[in-house]
Design an enzyme around this catalytic site. Structure first.
Site, PDB file in Angstrom:
ATOM      1  N   ARG A 100      35.408  45.556  29.420  1.00  0.00           N
ATOM      2  CA  ARG A 100      36.522  44.807  28.591  1.00  0.00           C
ATOM      3  C   ARG A 100      36.449  46.265  28.086  1.00  0.00           C
ATOM      4  NH1 ARG A 100      40.142  40.899  28.101  1.00  0.00           N
ATOM      5  NH2 ARG A 100      39.992  40.072  26.417  1.00  0.00           N
ATOM      6  N   THR A 124      46.658  38.639  34.275  1.00  0.00           N
ATOM      7  CA  THR A 124      45.357  39.088  34.528  1.00  0.00           C
ATOM      8  C   THR A 124      45.605  38.271  35.865  1.00  0.00           C
ATOM      9  OG1 THR A 124      44.325  37.840  32.288  1.00  0.00           O
ATOM     10  CG2 THR A 124      43.240  38.160  34.390  1.00  0.00           C
ATOM     11  N   THR A 151      42.419  42.620  33.716  1.00  0.00           N
ATOM     12  CA  THR A 151      43.580  42.279  33.225  1.00  0.00           C
ATOM     13  C   THR A 151      44.223  43.053  32.406  1.00  0.00           C
ATOM     14  OG1 THR A 151      44.635  40.333  31.286  1.00  0.00           O
ATOM     15  CG2 THR A 151      42.624  41.652  31.048  1.00  0.00           C
ATOM     16  N   ASN A 188      45.941  42.179  30.333  1.00  0.00           N
ATOM     17  CA  ASN A 188      46.060  40.483  29.061  1.00  0.00           C
ATOM     18  C   ASN A 188      47.564  39.776  29.530  1.00  0.00           C
ATOM     19  OD1 ASN A 188      46.235  38.717  27.118  1.00  0.00           O
ATOM     20  ND2 ASN A 188      47.062  39.773  25.170  1.00  0.00           N
ATOM     21  N   SER A 233      37.084  36.997  25.253  1.00  0.00           N
ATOM     22  CA  SER A 233      38.142  37.167  27.014  1.00  0.00           C
ATOM     23  C   SER A 233      38.217  35.114  27.172  1.00  0.00           C
ATOM     24  CB  SER A 233      37.599  38.023  28.102  1.00  0.00           C
ATOM     25  OG  SER A 233      38.310  37.676  29.403  1.00  0.00           O
ATOM     26  N   SER A 234      38.803  34.504  28.257  1.00  0.00           N
ATOM     27  CA  SER A 234      38.435  33.472  29.231  1.00  0.00           C
ATOM     28  C   SER A 234      38.217  34.024  30.219  1.00  0.00           C
ATOM     29  CB  SER A 234      39.586  32.579  29.018  1.00  0.00           C
ATOM     30  OG  SER A 234      40.038  32.179  27.153  1.00  0.00           O
ATOM     31  N   GLY A 284      45.264  33.339  33.627  1.00  0.00           N
ATOM     32  CA  GLY A 284      46.128  31.839  32.814  1.00  0.00           C
ATOM     33  C   GLY A 284      45.815  32.244  31.973  1.00  0.00           C
ATOM     34  N   GLY A 285      45.099  33.571  31.102  1.00  0.00           N
ATOM     35  CA  GLY A 285      44.957  33.236  30.037  1.00  0.00           C
ATOM     36  C   GLY A 285      43.839  32.261  29.058  1.00  0.00           C
TER      37      GLY A 285
END
Ligand code: GLY
Length: 593
Positions: free
Chosen positions: A128, A405, A423, A425, A476-477, A497-498
């Site tokens: 990340r 992403t 990603t 973002n 993050s998701s 997909g955030g």
């Protein structure tokens, strides 16, 4: 990873029956129905072939699934040459940075889940982005304490220190078997020679033209000579990116973090008020983390820990769903959707309160994952009435957590599994290309809470736990996820997909584990999502109007919005590999051999 035969005798049997099919098994370009022989039809019947509307690609030895077919082809070639799943994942990671430039990346970051078949070990690799040393808690606020519109999205200050190059090269050193330069060759060639712009890519460039168009280095790549955005059928050539990739292929990660590329990124930042220094780049570190684990109806789910919120909340949701007879209630029935959406509302409230980078803040991981806590939360859910979001507060777990992403999945002939979600973002991240590098830079800093209580681009509210701090990783998701059954590989999945990644991956897990769907059916099913704020169930177009009416009777607010997620899934079923690339991006492909 050794050459350790693990896919059991079934795989061997399937290899024999499927040997009549030569060449890669490719979704979409070669419809399954057309290439099935009598023998393969018999094998496929084991997964309800005749009942399905959508069909997975079937293969015997290895499978790759990504949302860009050129990158899938790169991965398949590596597997066929004898590379393992990590070799293929590294080659695909660099290739997607070229062929899916709005989310595949060299200038972003992400997560990789690895299942090493030889040792049985599962590792969560965290690459990340991190906040630069000069980042401060209130850096996106004006003198009145209000969030400055767009600053965390489309300025040089939006960029986190990228982790992708470090992550991919780390994975290769740790588990790979082929040389970096060899694996990067296809990406370099695709950047150097170009490829035709698809309808999807042209649409995204058109949508992002104002952000991209601000920066000459971005315009030079994604716009025509006449100043208009590239169109479908134009050739996208990325000469500077090819040069950067060549430097990385020759010099490894240090070319990016300490060498000529680092110099150019730091110079770009210095010219435009960005924060990333050469020291920030030199200091970047990949982290190997212990995965989050859960069990659900006899399956073992192995997924991403913080700084992702995804793994924790997926397991938390599954722990709640284990209380309900979903199969009996029916797939996407009003009762199932109501209960799952209520559960989603509760976990997103917890996300806002508790989740952040565990290297900086205490996250009550065990409390959130405990079955007792899930049982407590289930008590709050009524069968016939929604609990308004305003009445939902974060729970009390016992003390000690663009959409853009992309995800890809790989499985090799030895049963090694790799799930990568990485990603920039939002689409094209910050929209900024560091001059002279061809590298699109992320805007991952927006995943921090710019101000506690103020929603980010995904409408997600963050709290103190996700406040900005130097060297911290934004929450993050992203949820690359592996599933084992009786200790053996069973499923690889993940999605962009955030905020919607968590619930999208959850529905792939539920569709396969609760309803026995194969990847194609599980993926093609319509999706829904609830994230506490806004207090609404978002559904995809085509959701039954009767179901929506029944949900509204329970007090639910239901809105139809664009399609959610683009999952890339592989399943081991009856000794065969089944793969499916989400048709929500028509550019993708599942390829196997
Ligand atoms: N940038 C989206 C996420 O990491 O969840």
């Amino acid at each position: 990873m050794h050459r350790n035969p693990i896919l059991r005798l079934g795989l061997l049997a399937a290899a024999l029956v499927l040997s009549a099919c030569s060449g890669p098994q490719r979704q979409q370009a070669v419809p399954v129905v057309q290439r099935a022989t009598a023998v393969t039809q018999a094998a496929a019947a084991a997964y309800d072939y005749d009942f399905n509307v959508f069909h997975s690609v079937v293969a015997s030895h290895g499978m790759v699934v990504a949302e860009q077919a050129l990158a899938s082809q790169v991965g398949l070639d590596v597997l066929k040459r004898g590379g393992n799943a990590v070799d293929a994942a590294v080659a695909m990671g660099f290739a997607l940075g070229v062929t899916l430039p709005y989310s595949g990346n060299t200038g972003g970051g992400g997560f990789m889940m690895v299942h090493d078949a030889a040792t049985g070990q599962d590792v969560a690799l965290d690459f990340r982005e991190v906040a630069p040393q000069a980042a401060t808690r209130d850096m996106y606020l004006d003198a009145q304490g209000n969030v400055i519109d767009g600053m965390s999205l489309h300025t040089h200050a939006a960029v986190g220190v990228p982790g992708t190059v470090a992550g991919l090269t780390h994975a290769l050193q740790r588990w790979g078997s082929l040389p970096l330069a060899q694996l990067m060759q296809p990406a370099i060639a695709q950047a150097e020679n170009g490829y035709p712009v698809s309808e999807t890519l042209a649409t995204v460039i058109e949508r992002e033209k104002d952000n991209l168009g601000q920066w000459p280095a971005s315009r030079a790549i994604f716009f025509r000579d006449d100043g208009t955005p590239l169109q479908r059928g134009d050739t996208l050539v990325q000469k500077d990116l090819a040069t950067s990739l060549r430097l990385i292929a020759q010099g490894g990660a240090s070319a990016f973090y300490r060498g000529p590329i680092a110099d150019k990124i730091a110079a770009e930042m210095a010219r435009h008020g960005g924060l990333i220094s050469k020291q920030d780049l030199a200091d970047y570190r990949v982290v190997e983390r212990e995965p989050i684990r859960g069990t659900y109806r006899g399956y073992e789910v192995v997924t991403m820990p913080p700084p992702s919120s995804g793994g924790i909340h997926i397991v938390q949701l599954l722990n709640m769903m284990a209380h309900w007879p979903l199969q009996e209630w029916g797939h996407n029935s009003a009762r199932s959707v109501h209960h799952m959406a209520e559960a989603m509302k509760l976990v997103y409230a917890d996300r806002a309160e508790y989740l952040g980078d565990t290297d900086f803040v205490q996250v009550p991981v065990r409390g959130l994952l405990s079955r007792d806590y899930a049982a407590e939360l289930v008590q709050k859910i009524s069968d016939d009435r929604t609990l308004p979001a305003a009445q939902v507060k974060p729970g009390h777990p016992q003390a000690h957590e663009g959409s853009n992403t992309t995800h890809y999945s790989v499985m090799d002939k030895d049963g090694n599994m790799v799930a990568v979600t990485y990603t920039l973002n939002t689409h094209f991240g910050s929209g900024i290309v560091a001059e002279g590098t061809g590298i699109v830079l992320n805007n991952e800093m927006d995943d921090f809470s710019a101000k506690p209580g103020v929603p980010n681009v995904y409408g997600l509210i963050g709290g103190e736990a996700n406040a900005i701090e130097a060297r911290k990783r934004p929450l993050s998701s992203m949820s690359p996820t592996l599933v084992l059954k009786d200790g053996q590989p069973w499923l690889i999945t993940g999605s962009p997909g955030g905020a919607r990644i968590i619930t999208t991956v959850l529905q792939i897990l539920s569709n396969t584990m609760d309803y026995g769907m194969d990847p194609a059916e599980a993926t093609a099913s319509l999706r829904f999502h609830q994230q506490w704020t806004p207090d609404e169930i978002r559904v995809e177009q085509g959701f039954s109007v009767d179901t929506i009416a029944l949900l509204r009777q329970r007090g639910q607010s239901v809105v139809v919005k664009p399609a959610m997620g683009r999952t890339q899934t592989i399943q081991v079923r009856d000794g065969q590999l089944l793969g499916f690339s989400d048709p929500r991006n028509p550019d993708g492909a599942a390829l196997g051999y």
